[in-house]
Design a protein around this motif. Structure first.
Motif, PDB file in Angstrom:
ATOM      1  N   ASN A 124       0.817  -1.222   0.000  1.00 11.31           N
ATOM      2  CA  ASN A 124       0.000   0.000   0.000  1.00 11.31           C
ATOM      3  C   ASN A 124       0.851   1.272   0.000  1.00 11.31           C
ATOM      4  OD1 ASN A 124      -2.036  -1.896   0.213  1.00 11.31           O
ATOM      5  ND2 ASN A 124      -2.712  -1.276   2.244  1.00 11.31           N
ATOM      6  N   GLU A 125       1.749   1.385  -0.955  1.00  6.55           N
ATOM      7  CA  GLU A 125       2.601   2.569  -1.034  1.00  6.55           C
ATOM      8  C   GLU A 125       1.775   3.810  -1.359  1.00  6.55           C
ATOM      9  OE1 GLU A 125       6.261   2.188  -3.195  1.00  6.55           O
ATOM     10  OE2 GLU A 125       6.300   0.033  -2.791  1.00  6.55           O
ATOM     11  N   GLN A 126       2.186   4.937  -0.794  1.00  4.81           N
ATOM     12  CA  GLN A 126       1.504   6.214  -0.974  1.00  4.81           C
ATOM     13  C   GLN A 126       2.396   7.167  -1.769  1.00  4.81           C
ATOM     14  OE1 GLN A 126      -1.700   6.350   0.236  1.00  4.81           O
ATOM     15  NE2 GLN A 126      -1.284   4.221   0.794  1.00  4.81           N
ATOM     16  N   LEU A 127       1.848   8.290  -2.175  1.00  4.55           N
ATOM     17  CA  LEU A 127       2.605   9.257  -2.968  1.00  4.55           C
ATOM     18  C   LEU A 127       3.382  10.268  -2.127  1.00  4.55           C
ATOM     19  CD1 LEU A 127       0.026   9.926  -5.811  1.00  4.55           C
ATOM     20  CD2 LEU A 127       2.063   8.466  -5.872  1.00  4.55           C
ATOM     21  N   GLY A 128       3.148  10.303  -0.837  1.00  9.82           N
ATOM     22  CA  GLY A 128       3.862  11.239   0.013  1.00  9.82           C
ATOM     23  C   GLY A 128       4.245  10.604   1.334  1.00  9.82           C
ATOM     24  N   TYR A 129       5.178  11.228   2.021  1.00 16.26           N
ATOM     25  CA  TYR A 129       5.660  10.715   3.303  1.00 16.26           C
ATOM     26  C   TYR A 129       4.728  11.086   4.448  1.00 16.26           C
ATOM     27  CZ  TYR A 129      10.118   9.776   1.043  1.00 16.26           C
ATOM     28  OH  TYR A 129      11.101   9.308   0.221  1.00 16.26           O
ATOM     29  N   SER A 130       4.781  10.270   5.480  1.00 16.47           N
ATOM     30  CA  SER A 130       4.122  10.594   6.738  1.00 16.47           C
ATOM     31  C   SER A 130       5.038  11.552   7.508  1.00 16.47           C
ATOM     32  CB  SER A 130       3.887   9.306   7.536  1.00 16.47           C
ATOM     33  OG  SER A 130       3.151   9.593   8.699  1.00 16.47           O
ATOM     34  N   TRP A 131       4.640  11.940   8.715  1.00 17.96           N
ATOM     35  CA  TRP A 131       5.464  12.804   9.537  1.00 17.96           C
ATOM     36  C   TRP A 131       5.379  12.318  10.977  1.00 17.96           C
ATOM     37  CZ3 TRP A 131       0.570  13.752   8.083  1.00 17.96           C
ATOM     38  CH2 TRP A 131      -0.345  14.159   9.055  1.00 17.96           C
ATOM     39  N   CYS A 132       6.404  12.643  11.748  1.00 23.22           N
ATOM     40  CA  CYS A 132       6.445  12.241  13.146  1.00 23.22           C
ATOM     41  C   CYS A 132       5.588  13.194  13.968  1.00 23.22           C
ATOM     42  CB  CYS A 132       7.875  12.229  13.669  1.00 23.22           C
ATOM     43  SG  CYS A 132       7.974  11.667  15.385  1.00 23.22           S
ATOM     44  N   ARG A 133       4.663  12.630  14.732  1.00 25.40           N
ATOM     45  CA  ARG A 133       3.759  13.448  15.558  1.00 25.40           C
ATOM     46  C   ARG A 133       4.408  13.884  16.866  1.00 25.40           C
ATOM     47  NH1 ARG A 133       1.658  10.894  11.150  1.00 25.40           N
ATOM     48  NH2 ARG A 133      -0.536  11.331  10.836  1.00 25.40           N
TER      49      ARG A 133
END
Length: 156
Positions: free
Chosen positions: A52-61
């Motif tokens: 399930n690859e996405q087009l953008g990165y997540s971020w650390c909360r």
């Protein structure tokens, strides 16, 4: 294959601006892993099959200085559970702890993911019902039984 005909169980997904009912990772801090268990859990999370690859990165909360690319842009699975790539960062850097059911599952499989059982090219639907319910019912600290079994030590 273990994942046929049922969605995967999501863990480690965090609240965003949409008010989606997900928890914030700060609610899961405050425990120290024993080094041997923590290394097994980290290796398990890192060895998950990337799906399930996405087009953008997540971020650390929790820490804006952690690069988004370190948090990843896909999900990982072991065939039963699914988690965001960045979950390992929270366990490694912030001593985040995880649901007992997930830890028991890892342990029952010898902390080994059977990659041959997972089609990395498939799209894996998932449900976050377990994760949301676990987060809502979670007590401020783990029970002594769980702490002992998985090598947690209470922080001062």
């Amino acid at each position: 294959m273990e994942t046929e005909n049922r969605p995967l169980v999501a863990i480690g997904y965090w609240k965003d601006e949409s008010g989606d009912g997900l928890p914030h990772p700060s609610s899961f801090l405050g425990q120290e892993w024993s080094p041997s268990i923590k290394s097994k859990v980290l290796e398990y999370l890192r060895s998950g099959v990337r799906v399930n690859e996405q087009l953008g990165y997540s971020w650390c909360r929790l820490d804006a200085s952690i690069e988004d690319c370190e948090m990843g842009c896909a999900e990982k699975t072991d065939g039963k559970y699914i988690w965001p790539e960045g979950l390992e960062v929270y366990v490694d850097k912030f001593d985040l702890y995880l649901p007992e059911e997930f830890l028991n599952y890892m342990e029952s499989r010898g902390f080994r993911i059977r990659k041959e059982e997972i089609n990395k090219d498939a799209f894996y639907p998932w449900t976050d019902e377990f994760w949301k319910n676990w987060a809502l019912q979670r007590k401020p600290s783990l029970s002594k039984r769980i702490m002992s079994k998985f090598g947690f030590k209470a922080k001062d």
